[in-house]
Design a protein around this motif. Sequence first.
Motif, PDB file in Angstrom:
ATOM      1  N   TYR A   1       0.799  -1.219   0.000  1.00 43.54           N
ATOM      2  CA  TYR A   1       0.000   0.000   0.000  1.00 43.54           C
ATOM      3  C   TYR A   1       0.839   1.281   0.000  1.00 43.54           C
ATOM      4  N   LEU A   2       1.972   1.277   0.681  1.00 44.99           N
ATOM      5  CA  LEU A   2       2.831   2.460   0.645  1.00 44.99           C
ATOM      6  C   LEU A   2       3.392   2.688  -0.759  1.00 44.99           C
ATOM      7  N   MET A   3       3.812   1.604  -1.406  1.00 46.12           N
ATOM      8  CA  MET A   3       4.373   1.727  -2.754  1.00 46.12           C
ATOM      9  C   MET A   3       3.278   2.113  -3.762  1.00 46.12           C
ATOM     10  N   ARG A   4       2.123   1.538  -3.607  1.00 50.16           N
ATOM     11  CA  ARG A   4       1.015   1.891  -4.499  1.00 50.16           C
ATOM     12  C   ARG A   4       0.687   3.368  -4.383  1.00 50.16           C
ATOM     13  N   ASN A   5       0.586   3.864  -3.163  1.00 48.88           N
ATOM     14  CA  ASN A   5       0.286   5.274  -2.946  1.00 48.88           C
ATOM     15  C   ASN A   5       1.399   6.153  -3.522  1.00 48.88           C
ATOM     16  N   ALA A   6       2.655   5.773  -3.299  1.00 49.43           N
ATOM     17  CA  ALA A   6       3.783   6.561  -3.811  1.00 49.43           C
ATOM     18  C   ALA A   6       3.756   6.621  -5.337  1.00 49.43           C
ATOM     19  N   ARG A   7       3.444   5.510  -5.989  1.00 47.64           N
ATOM     20  CA  ARG A   7       3.349   5.504  -7.459  1.00 47.64           C
ATOM     21  C   ARG A   7       2.241   6.445  -7.942  1.00 47.64           C
ATOM     22  N   ILE A   8       1.103   6.410  -7.264  1.00 52.10           N
ATOM     23  CA  ILE A   8      -0.024   7.280  -7.639  1.00 52.10           C
ATOM     24  C   ILE A   8       0.382   8.745  -7.520  1.00 52.10           C
ATOM     25  N   VAL A   9       1.013   9.111  -6.411  1.00 49.37           N
ATOM     26  CA  VAL A   9       1.438  10.491  -6.184  1.00 49.37           C
ATOM     27  C   VAL A   9       2.470  10.903  -7.226  1.00 49.37           C
ATOM     28  N   LEU A  10       3.434  10.032  -7.504  1.00 46.56           N
ATOM     29  CA  LEU A  10       4.465  10.344  -8.509  1.00 46.56           C
ATOM     30  C   LEU A  10       3.835  10.583  -9.885  1.00 46.56           C
ATOM     31  N   LYS A  11       2.963   9.710 -10.312  1.00 48.30           N
ATOM     32  CA  LYS A  11       2.352   9.840 -11.641  1.00 48.30           C
ATOM     33  C   LYS A  11       1.473  11.074 -11.741  1.00 48.30           C
ATOM     34  N   LYS A  12       0.796  11.419 -10.650  1.00 52.74           N
ATOM     35  CA  LYS A  12      -0.123  12.551 -10.681  1.00 52.74           C
ATOM     36  C   LYS A  12       0.594  13.892 -10.560  1.00 52.74           C
ATOM     37  N   TYR A  13       1.523  14.024  -9.603  1.00 58.15           N
ATOM     38  CA  TYR A  13       2.125  15.325  -9.312  1.00 58.15           C
ATOM     39  C   TYR A  13       3.567  15.494  -9.802  1.00 58.15           C
ATOM     40  N   TRP A  14       4.235  14.413 -10.104  1.00 59.72           N
ATOM     41  CA  TRP A  14       5.630  14.460 -10.553  1.00 59.72           C
ATOM     42  C   TRP A  14       5.810  13.578 -11.796  1.00 59.72           C
ATOM     43  N   PRO A  15       5.047  13.799 -12.839  1.00 55.83           N
ATOM     44  CA  PRO A  15       5.113  12.917 -14.020  1.00 55.83           C
ATOM     45  C   PRO A  15       6.466  12.955 -14.741  1.00 55.83           C
TER      46      PRO A  15
ATOM     47  N   ASP B   1      10.723   8.647   2.698  1.00 55.65           N
ATOM     48  CA  ASP B   1       9.750   8.250   3.706  1.00 55.65           C
ATOM     49  C   ASP B   1       8.419   8.081   2.973  1.00 55.65           C
ATOM     50  N   MET B   2       8.069   6.847   2.666  1.00 54.71           N
ATOM     51  CA  MET B   2       6.858   6.617   1.878  1.00 54.71           C
ATOM     52  C   MET B   2       5.583   6.960   2.639  1.00 54.71           C
ATOM     53  N   MET B   3       5.655   6.994   3.975  1.00 57.22           N
ATOM     54  CA  MET B   3       4.475   7.395   4.752  1.00 57.22           C
ATOM     55  C   MET B   3       4.133   8.857   4.484  1.00 57.22           C
ATOM     56  N   ASN B   4       5.142   9.645   4.177  1.00 57.50           N
ATOM     57  CA  ASN B   4       4.958  11.072   3.907  1.00 57.50           C
ATOM     58  C   ASN B   4       5.498  11.392   2.518  1.00 57.50           C
ATOM     59  N   ILE B   5       5.057  10.649   1.536  1.00 63.33           N
ATOM     60  CA  ILE B   5       5.635  10.757   0.193  1.00 63.33           C
ATOM     61  C   ILE B   5       5.444  12.146  -0.407  1.00 63.33           C
ATOM     62  N   ASP B   6       4.313  12.781  -0.184  1.00 56.87           N
ATOM     63  CA  ASP B   6       4.088  14.127  -0.731  1.00 56.87           C
ATOM     64  C   ASP B   6       5.172  15.091  -0.249  1.00 56.87           C
ATOM     65  N   THR B   7       5.422  15.067   1.047  1.00 57.98           N
ATOM     66  CA  THR B   7       6.421  15.941   1.639  1.00 57.98           C
ATOM     67  C   THR B   7       7.826  15.548   1.188  1.00 57.98           C
ATOM     68  N   ALA B   8       8.116  14.250   1.173  1.00 56.94           N
ATOM     69  CA  ALA B   8       9.448  13.772   0.787  1.00 56.94           C
ATOM     70  C   ALA B   8       9.787  14.187  -0.642  1.00 56.94           C
ATOM     71  N   LEU B   9       8.843  14.041  -1.559  1.00 57.07           N
ATOM     72  CA  LEU B   9       9.074  14.432  -2.964  1.00 57.07           C
ATOM     73  C   LEU B   9       9.297  15.938  -3.062  1.00 57.07           C
ATOM     74  N   GLY B  10       8.483  16.701  -2.378  1.00 61.01           N
ATOM     75  CA  GLY B  10       8.616  18.156  -2.414  1.00 61.01           C
ATOM     76  C   GLY B  10       9.952  18.634  -1.867  1.00 61.01           C
ATOM     77  N   PHE B  11      10.364  18.078  -0.734  1.00 62.62           N
ATOM     78  CA  PHE B  11      11.641  18.484  -0.140  1.00 62.62           C
ATOM     79  C   PHE B  11      12.818  18.083  -1.018  1.00 62.62           C
ATOM     80  N   TYR B  12      12.793  16.869  -1.537  1.00 59.01           N
ATOM     81  CA  TYR B  12      13.955  16.403  -2.301  1.00 59.01           C
ATOM     82  C   TYR B  12      14.070  17.071  -3.670  1.00 59.01           C
ATOM     83  N   PHE B  13      12.988  17.090  -4.428  1.00 56.51           N
ATOM     84  CA  PHE B  13      13.069  17.601  -5.809  1.00 56.51           C
ATOM     85  C   PHE B  13      12.947  19.105  -5.919  1.00 56.51           C
ATOM     86  N   SER B  14      12.526  19.787  -4.865  1.00 59.53           N
ATOM     87  CA  SER B  14      12.378  21.250  -4.940  1.00 59.53           C
ATOM     88  C   SER B  14      13.563  22.010  -4.371  1.00 59.53           C
ATOM     89  N   LYS B  15      14.451  21.349  -3.672  1.00 60.94           N
ATOM     90  CA  LYS B  15      15.603  22.034  -3.060  1.00 60.94           C
ATOM     91  C   LYS B  15      16.538  22.559  -4.121  1.00 60.94           C
TER      92      LYS B  15
END
Length: 172
Positions: free
Chosen positions: A95-109, A158-172
Amino acid sequence: MKIGYFIKTRSCFFTFFISLLINISCSDSPRQTSPSPHPNENKIIIKKPPSSFSDTLKISSPTAVFYNPDSLQLQKIKEITPKNNYETDVHTCFYLMRNARIVLKKYWPQIHIIETSANRYLLFIKTDKKKTCIDLNNKGDMCGLFLFDGKKEPELADMMNIDTALGFYFSK
């Protein structure tokens, strides 16, 4: 006069009785205590079994790398892990990986997604040609996600907080 004597005697007896109770309850009598066991004495440490593969996956562009155990490694994990823990870990990973894939495809294509279970090593090659190699056998988790932008060091997300993790890593 007899009543006054009775009250005086009674109050003296009462005071004596209270002070005796306090004295007994506050005395420090030696107690038999069993030695407390060391907290880690009975704890079983389970180490993730090594991968069946020794291949290296090379990554040189902005990528999200999902890793899972291979089928033999998963079987070994199942054998050494209590049933409830194993089922919980598999469920959580799914479920963590599924959610992370969904977030990546939707907000970080623009971020490439790679999934691997047949590689032991991840070799990240930055745009300045510096390399970072990660041995997945040294990662204690059954599954995980590495983020890589091509410039910075790869980061275990941190897949539990994937939205935040993606934003912090790719936006820095």
